[in-house]
Design a protein around this motif. Structure first.
Motif, PDB file in Angstrom:
ATOM      1  N   ASP A 113      -5.864  -0.588   8.567  1.00 33.07           N
ATOM      2  CA  ASP A 113      -6.760  -0.245   9.691  1.00 33.07           C
ATOM      3  C   ASP A 113      -7.190   1.221   9.605  1.00 33.07           C
ATOM      4  O   ASP A 113      -7.927   1.704  10.444  1.00 33.07           O
ATOM      5  N   LYS A 114      -6.726   1.908   8.559  1.00 33.06           N
ATOM      6  CA  LYS A 114      -7.079   3.332   8.394  1.00 33.06           C
ATOM      7  C   LYS A 114      -8.248   3.434   7.404  1.00 33.06           C
ATOM      8  O   LYS A 114      -8.445   2.535   6.592  1.00 33.06           O
ATOM      9  N   PRO A 115      -8.980   4.570   7.444  1.00 28.90           N
ATOM     10  CA  PRO A 115     -10.011   4.776   6.420  1.00 28.90           C
ATOM     11  C   PRO A 115      -9.362   4.808   5.038  1.00 28.90           C
ATOM     12  O   PRO A 115      -8.174   5.126   4.921  1.00 28.90           O
ATOM     13  N   LEU A 116     -10.126   4.507   4.014  1.00 27.20           N
ATOM     14  CA  LEU A 116      -9.591   4.346   2.657  1.00 27.20           C
ATOM     15  C   LEU A 116      -8.695   5.502   2.231  1.00 27.20           C
ATOM     16  O   LEU A 116      -7.572   5.296   1.757  1.00 27.20           O
ATOM     17  N   GLU A 117      -9.167   6.729   2.434  1.00 27.21           N
ATOM     18  CA  GLU A 117      -8.385   7.894   1.970  1.00 27.21           C
ATOM     19  C   GLU A 117      -7.007   7.927   2.622  1.00 27.21           C
ATOM     20  O   GLU A 117      -6.001   8.215   1.984  1.00 27.21           O
ATOM     21  N   GLU A 118      -6.964   7.585   3.926  1.00 25.02           N
ATOM     22  CA  GLU A 118      -5.667   7.591   4.637  1.00 25.02           C
ATOM     23  C   GLU A 118      -4.786   6.457   4.142  1.00 25.02           C
ATOM     24  O   GLU A 118      -3.573   6.616   3.982  1.00 25.02           O
ATOM     25  N   ASN A 119      -5.427   5.293   3.881  1.00 27.65           N
ATOM     26  CA  ASN A 119      -4.674   4.141   3.365  1.00 27.65           C
ATOM     27  C   ASN A 119      -4.085   4.526   2.014  1.00 27.65           C
ATOM     28  O   ASN A 119      -2.913   4.280   1.728  1.00 27.65           O
ATOM     29  N   LEU A 120      -4.883   5.204   1.189  1.00 31.32           N
ATOM     30  CA  LEU A 120      -4.426   5.633  -0.140  1.00 31.32           C
ATOM     31  C   LEU A 120      -3.208   6.547  -0.030  1.00 31.32           C
ATOM     32  O   LEU A 120      -2.184   6.324  -0.675  1.00 31.32           O
ATOM     33  N   LYS A 121      -3.311   7.544   0.860  1.00 31.59           N
ATOM     34  CA  LYS A 121      -2.227   8.529   0.969  1.00 31.59           C
ATOM     35  C   LYS A 121      -0.935   7.880   1.465  1.00 31.59           C
ATOM     36  O   LYS A 121       0.117   8.028   0.860  1.00 31.59           O
ATOM     37  N   ALA A 122      -1.062   7.096   2.522  1.00 33.44           N
ATOM     38  CA  ALA A 122       0.136   6.431   3.100  1.00 33.44           C
ATOM     39  C   ALA A 122       0.773   5.517   2.063  1.00 33.44           C
ATOM     40  O   ALA A 122       1.998   5.482   1.908  1.00 33.44           O
ATOM     41  N   THR A 123      -0.072   4.807   1.318  1.00 31.75           N
ATOM     42  CA  THR A 123       0.441   3.863   0.322  1.00 31.75           C
ATOM     43  C   THR A 123       1.129   4.595  -0.822  1.00 31.75           C
ATOM     44  O   THR A 123       2.226   4.217  -1.259  1.00 31.75           O
ATOM     45  N   LYS A 124       0.499   5.700  -1.278  1.00 34.23           N
ATOM     46  CA  LYS A 124       1.112   6.482  -2.373  1.00 34.23           C
ATOM     47  C   LYS A 124       2.492   7.008  -1.958  1.00 34.23           C
ATOM     48  O   LYS A 124       3.448   6.944  -2.738  1.00 34.23           O
ATOM     49  N   ASP A 125       2.571   7.502  -0.714  1.00 35.99           N
ATOM     50  CA  ASP A 125       3.854   8.032  -0.224  1.00 35.99           C
ATOM     51  C   ASP A 125       4.937   6.948  -0.300  1.00 35.99           C
ATOM     52  O   ASP A 125       6.039   7.179  -0.793  1.00 35.99           O
ATOM     53  N   ILE A 126       4.624   5.761   0.186  1.00 36.60           N
ATOM     54  CA  ILE A 126       5.625   4.678   0.208  1.00 36.60           C
ATOM     55  C   ILE A 126       5.944   4.211  -1.208  1.00 36.60           C
ATOM     56  O   ILE A 126       7.107   3.975  -1.554  1.00 36.60           O
ATOM     57  N   VAL A 127       4.925   4.100  -2.052  1.00 37.81           N
ATOM     58  CA  VAL A 127       5.168   3.643  -3.433  1.00 37.81           C
ATOM     59  C   VAL A 127       6.132   4.589  -4.130  1.00 37.81           C
ATOM     60  O   VAL A 127       7.078   4.162  -4.810  1.00 37.81           O
ATOM     61  N   ARG A 128       5.935   5.898  -3.941  1.00 39.62           N
ATOM     62  CA  ARG A 128       6.798   6.902  -4.600  1.00 39.62           C
ATOM     63  C   ARG A 128       8.265   6.699  -4.182  1.00 39.62           C
ATOM     64  O   ARG A 128       9.166   6.628  -5.025  1.00 39.62           O
ATOM     65  N   ILE A 129       8.479   6.540  -2.882  1.00 36.85           N
ATOM     66  CA  ILE A 129       9.850   6.387  -2.362  1.00 36.85           C
ATOM     67  C   ILE A 129      10.415   5.021  -2.774  1.00 36.85           C
ATOM     68  O   ILE A 129      11.512   4.914  -3.317  1.00 36.85           O
ATOM     69  N   ALA A 130       9.641   3.960  -2.549  1.00 36.32           N
ATOM     70  CA  ALA A 130      10.113   2.597  -2.813  1.00 36.32           C
ATOM     71  C   ALA A 130      10.441   2.425  -4.293  1.00 36.32           C
ATOM     72  O   ALA A 130      11.516   1.931  -4.650  1.00 36.32           O
ATOM     73  N   HIS A 131       9.546   2.860  -5.165  1.00 36.35           N
ATOM     74  CA  HIS A 131       9.789   2.692  -6.609  1.00 36.35           C
ATOM     75  C   HIS A 131      11.013   3.478  -7.058  1.00 36.35           C
ATOM     76  O   HIS A 131      11.781   3.030  -7.907  1.00 36.35           O
TER      77      HIS A 131
END
Ligand SMILES: O=C(COP(=O)(O)O)N(O)CCCOP(=O)(O)O
Ligand SMILES: [Zn+2]
Length: 311
Positions: A113-131
């Protein structure tokens, strides 16, 4: 065994079938789903929303997450079929970290529900931690119509395939949920059921990765009729017809989120039993029919998606 969701989905991606991801909020749905998986010799993805974590943890999401990990692991560690546990629609950083900490196989970061750039940032943050913790990640692009996580979105915003390619390359998510016209709940279509197969095909060609279909329940007519026979009012309910669901699998959907179909099967069985057994008050008895109907819907879905005998 208890496995990583990515392992289940990579195999499904290679062999072009889909694995159902069934939502749970309590023990009884988990029991019925596991019984269906055993009967069909199928891999299973068990998923819990943030609402389920709060519900099971009596308001404490970390306690809820830890309870679900323990319950699912107890079954998984004693069975031959692969079972993964996934956090569905993770939106709250604290909940996502709680799930990772508790030992979930995978998490969804839902910033659609966020603009693309925000979706990208939030997703990158989680991917880094999760991976870093060996946990795989799902993200969503586009928006489902209907009520999604209490956000009523009037119309669905369909995925942009070129954006999807850029998004997955930038974020390194393990599987992606492209919005192609479904919505959560039992009232998915006003008129005829229609999904955007073209967009799905393009997303698959551009990303070649495991894809997820949200809002994939079919609203099983047999269960609607039983429930309505015993006082339910599901007028106007309509889900994704089986032939359309099969077509999405043929086009590359590998994880199929299913919650509503299990809820309707359970309530149909519960209404039927309670109406016909006015003297019964043993919880091990009065939920038996409900669980058997959930197991039936689970088994049929595993067969339809092609994951039967793939354990
Ligand atoms: O895509 C689906 C289910 O789709 P369905 O309604 O078609 O089964 N899901 O992600 C399930 C979402 C459940 O969330 P909550 O526990 O907050 O109600
Ligand atoms: Zn969903």
């Amino acid at each position: 065994p208890y496995v990583n969701t990515k392992d289940i989905l990579e195999k499904a991606n290679k062999e072009y079938y889909a694995v159902a991801a069934f939502n749970i909020n309590n023990l009884e749905f988990l029991q019925a789903i596991v019984e269906g998986g055993i009967e069909k010799k199928s891999p299973l993805i068990i998923e819990t929303s943030e609402g389920a974590m709060k519900y099971a943890g009596m308001g404490d999401p970390l306690r809820g997450a830890s309870l679900f990990v323990k319950m699912v692991r107890e079954f998984a560690d004693s069975l031959d079929i692969p079972i993964a546990l996934h956090l569905d629609h993770g939106k709250n950083f604290k909940y996502i970290i709680s799930a990772i900490k508790a030992g979930y196989s995978s998490v969804m970061i839902d910033a659609s529900d966020k603009p693309l750039e925000e979706n990208l940032k939030a997703t990158k943050d989680i991917v880094r931690i999760a991976h870093a913790a060996g946990v795989s990640v799902e993200a969503e692009l586009g928006k489902l119509a209907g009520i999604e996580d209490n956000v009523a979105s009037a119309e669905s915003v369909l995925v942009n395939p070129d954006e999807a390619k850029y998004f997955v390359e930038e974020t390194q998510v393990d599987f992606l949920a492209p919005a192609i016209g479904t919505s959560h709940g039992a009232f998915k279509f006003k008129g005829e059921a229609k999904l955007d197969f073209d967009r799905l095909k393009k997303v698959k060609e551009l990303t070649k990765m495991p894809l997820v279909l949200h809002g994939a329940s079919s609203v099983v007519q047999e269960m609607v009729e039983i429930a309505e026979n015993y006082g339910a009012d599901f007028g106007g309910s309509k889900g994704v017809p089986s032939d359309i669901l099969k077509e999405t699998v043929r086009l590359g959907i590998n994880k199929v989120n299913t919650d509503t179909d299990l809820r309707m099967a359970f309530i149909a069985g519960l209404r039927e039993f309670l109406q016909n057994n006015p003297k019964e008050f043993d919880p091990r008895k009065y939920m038996e029919t409900a669980k058997s109907y959930v197991k039936k819907v689970v088994s049929d879905r595993l067969e339809l998606l092609g994951s039967a005998n793939k354990a």
